[in-house]
Design a protein around this motif. Structure first.
Motif, PDB file in Angstrom:
ATOM      1  N   ARG A 155      -1.989   4.565   0.145  1.00 17.32           N
ATOM      2  CA  ARG A 155      -1.498   5.376   1.382  1.00 17.32           C
ATOM      3  C   ARG A 155      -1.168   6.587   0.909  1.00 17.32           C
ATOM      4  O   ARG A 155      -0.421   6.788  -0.234  1.00 17.32           O
ATOM      5  CB  ARG A 155      -0.223   4.726   2.085  1.00 17.32           C
ATOM      6  N   VAL A 156      -1.670   7.620   1.630  1.00 14.89           N
ATOM      7  CA  VAL A 156      -1.405   8.898   1.649  1.00 14.89           C
ATOM      8  C   VAL A 156      -0.579   9.391   2.841  1.00 14.89           C
ATOM      9  O   VAL A 156      -1.579   9.331   3.777  1.00 14.89           O
ATOM     10  CB  VAL A 156      -2.625   9.975   1.184  1.00 14.89           C
ATOM     11  N   GLN A 157       0.558   9.783   2.786  1.00 15.90           N
ATOM     12  CA  GLN A 157       1.144  10.161   4.138  1.00 15.90           C
ATOM     13  C   GLN A 157       1.645  11.295   3.996  1.00 15.90           C
ATOM     14  O   GLN A 157       2.342  11.877   2.856  1.00 15.90           O
ATOM     15  CB  GLN A 157       2.372   8.967   4.436  1.00 15.90           C
ATOM     16  N   TRP A 158       1.389  12.291   5.222  1.00 16.89           N
ATOM     17  CA  TRP A 158       1.858  13.506   5.242  1.00 16.89           C
ATOM     18  C   TRP A 158       3.230  13.496   6.457  1.00 16.89           C
ATOM     19  O   TRP A 158       2.694  12.732   7.216  1.00 16.89           O
ATOM     20  CB  TRP A 158       1.021  14.657   6.023  1.00 16.89           C
ATOM     21  N   ILE A 159       4.360  13.992   6.186  1.00 13.40           N
ATOM     22  CA  ILE A 159       5.331  14.038   7.017  1.00 13.40           C
ATOM     23  C   ILE A 159       6.088  15.395   7.281  1.00 13.40           C
ATOM     24  O   ILE A 159       6.461  15.852   6.202  1.00 13.40           O
ATOM     25  CB  ILE A 159       6.434  12.983   6.806  1.00 13.40           C
ATOM     26  N   ASP A 160       6.056  15.686   8.561  1.00 22.08           N
ATOM     27  CA  ASP A 160       6.993  17.084   8.514  1.00 22.08           C
ATOM     28  C   ASP A 160       7.814  16.964   9.947  1.00 22.08           C
ATOM     29  O   ASP A 160       7.625  15.703  10.729  1.00 22.08           O
ATOM     30  CB  ASP A 160       5.855  18.289   8.628  1.00 22.08           C
ATOM     31  N   ASP A 161       8.387  17.947  10.391  1.00 23.77           N
ATOM     32  CA  ASP A 161       9.033  17.898  11.531  1.00 23.77           C
ATOM     33  C   ASP A 161       8.412  17.671  12.899  1.00 23.77           C
ATOM     34  O   ASP A 161       8.874  16.829  13.914  1.00 23.77           O
ATOM     35  CB  ASP A 161       9.961  19.474  11.679  1.00 23.77           C
ATOM     36  N   ALA A 162       7.040  17.689  12.884  1.00 23.45           N
ATOM     37  CA  ALA A 162       6.306  17.444  14.157  1.00 23.45           C
ATOM     38  C   ALA A 162       5.453  16.088  14.130  1.00 23.45           C
ATOM     39  O   ALA A 162       5.188  15.688  15.312  1.00 23.45           O
ATOM     40  CB  ALA A 162       5.423  18.491  14.603  1.00 23.45           C
ATOM     41  N   VAL A 163       5.036  15.949  12.853  1.00 18.48           N
ATOM     42  CA  VAL A 163       4.080  14.720  12.733  1.00 18.48           C
ATOM     43  C   VAL A 163       4.143  13.885  11.505  1.00 18.48           C
ATOM     44  O   VAL A 163       4.751  14.668  10.554  1.00 18.48           O
ATOM     45  CB  VAL A 163       2.705  15.242  12.573  1.00 18.48           C
ATOM     46  N   SER A 164       3.977  12.766  11.527  1.00 19.10           N
ATOM     47  CA  SER A 164       3.657  11.973  10.390  1.00 19.10           C
ATOM     48  C   SER A 164       2.228  11.581  10.556  1.00 19.10           C
ATOM     49  O   SER A 164       1.670  10.783  11.476  1.00 19.10           O
ATOM     50  CB  SER A 164       4.601  10.920  10.359  1.00 19.10           C
ATOM     51  N   LEU A 165       1.225  11.775   9.520  1.00 21.27           N
ATOM     52  CA  LEU A 165      -0.007  11.351   9.589  1.00 21.27           C
ATOM     53  C   LEU A 165      -0.606  11.087   8.299  1.00 21.27           C
ATOM     54  O   LEU A 165       0.015  11.359   7.254  1.00 21.27           O
ATOM     55  CB  LEU A 165      -0.994  12.395  10.135  1.00 21.27           C
ATOM     56  N   LYS A 214      -4.960   2.471   3.369  1.00 22.43           N
ATOM     57  CA  LYS A 214      -5.924   1.492   2.966  1.00 22.43           C
ATOM     58  C   LYS A 214      -5.300   0.093   2.647  1.00 22.43           C
ATOM     59  O   LYS A 214      -4.466   0.144   1.725  1.00 22.43           O
ATOM     60  CB  LYS A 214      -6.596   1.917   1.665  1.00 22.43           C
ATOM     61  N   ASP A 215      -5.182  -0.663   3.908  1.00 21.08           N
ATOM     62  CA  ASP A 215      -4.479  -1.864   3.735  1.00 21.08           C
ATOM     63  C   ASP A 215      -5.288  -2.867   4.403  1.00 21.08           C
ATOM     64  O   ASP A 215      -6.323  -2.627   4.864  1.00 21.08           O
ATOM     65  CB  ASP A 215      -3.072  -1.694   4.202  1.00 21.08           C
ATOM     66  N   ARG A 216      -4.623  -4.001   4.681  1.00 25.11           N
ATOM     67  CA  ARG A 216      -5.106  -5.109   5.591  1.00 25.11           C
ATOM     68  C   ARG A 216      -4.357  -5.005   7.145  1.00 25.11           C
ATOM     69  O   ARG A 216      -4.699  -5.955   7.806  1.00 25.11           O
ATOM     70  CB  ARG A 216      -5.034  -6.515   4.991  1.00 25.11           C
ATOM     71  N   LEU A 244     -10.492  -1.506  12.164  1.00 27.61           N
ATOM     72  CA  LEU A 244     -10.721  -0.111  11.899  1.00 27.61           C
ATOM     73  C   LEU A 244     -11.489  -0.103  10.583  1.00 27.61           C
ATOM     74  O   LEU A 244     -11.825   1.064  10.209  1.00 27.61           O
ATOM     75  CB  LEU A 244      -9.368   0.802  11.903  1.00 27.61           C
ATOM     76  N   GLY A 245     -11.730  -1.208   9.677  1.00 29.96           N
ATOM     77  CA  GLY A 245     -12.342  -1.032   8.566  1.00 29.96           C
ATOM     78  C   GLY A 245     -11.423  -1.105   7.414  1.00 29.96           C
ATOM     79  O   GLY A 245     -10.168  -1.469   7.426  1.00 29.96           O
ATOM     80  N   THR A 246     -11.885  -0.847   6.204  1.00 29.51           N
ATOM     81  CA  THR A 246     -11.033  -0.713   5.041  1.00 29.51           C
ATOM     82  C   THR A 246      -9.868   0.239   5.134  1.00 29.51           C
ATOM     83  O   THR A 246      -8.716  -0.033   4.522  1.00 29.51           O
ATOM     84  CB  THR A 246     -11.984  -0.665   3.723  1.00 29.51           C
ATOM     85  N   THR A 247     -10.278   1.259   5.755  1.00 28.88           N
ATOM     86  CA  THR A 247      -9.154   2.565   5.551  1.00 28.88           C
ATOM     87  C   THR A 247      -9.090   3.052   7.008  1.00 28.88           C
ATOM     88  O   THR A 247     -10.186   3.265   7.574  1.00 28.88           O
ATOM     89  CB  THR A 247      -9.593   3.571   4.634  1.00 28.88           C
TER      90      THR A 247
END
Length: 154
Positions: free
Chosen positions: A80-90, A94-96, A101-104
């Protein structure tokens, strides 16, 4: 006993996380790159990021955070590569959790959305550094897309 897993490209978890940390230390605008919960038992690598330095242009939100999780598995590594700021988490997961949605998949959550938005991400690499590089390459466009109007930009 040390277990080396096929998907982990020959690295132990500690070695893989160390390589991820070293890479995040070279991200433009990154600071305070660290292991969580601790350097003794790391599970996640976190970097604080100056958004304007990362994007190389003015942006309304000042800081964000990148969180990277890598757990080697016998079949397919959890990443997992996660971006977090005051407005969004995106982030790219790659998990189950969402096999439809596929592998990722990429997932975005904002205060305006009652449920997270998810879509296929089409990242089919196994090496943890390659996965991180692809996500870092795609991240600026995703952050830019969270700016709803010119009022977000200075």
């Amino acid at each position: 006993m040390v277990l080396f897993l096929a998907g982990a490209s020959g690295y132990t978890r500690r070695q893989g996380l160390r390589r991820l940390k070293q890479r995040l230390e070279n991200v433009p605008g990154a600071s305070n790159v660290r292991y969580e919960p601790s350097a003794v038992k790391p599970t996640t690598v976190i970097a604080d990021v100056d958004i304007e330095m990362f994007l190389e242009k003015p942006f309304a939100r000042a800081t964000g955070r990148i969180e990277v999780v890598w757990r080697p598995r016998e079949e397919t590594d959890l990443q997992r590569v996660q971006w977090i700021d005051d407005a969004v988490s995106l982030g790219w997961h790659k998990d189950r959790d969402h096999p439809e949605l596929g592998t990722t998949h990429v997932q975005r959550e904002t205060d305006d959305e009652s449920t997270p938005h998810r879509e296929p991400a089409h990242i089919e690499v196994e090496a943890q550094l390659s996965f991180l590089e692809i996500c870092l390459d795609r991240l600026p466009d995703r952050i830019d897309a969270t700016a709803e109007s010119d009022s977000f930009h200075r």
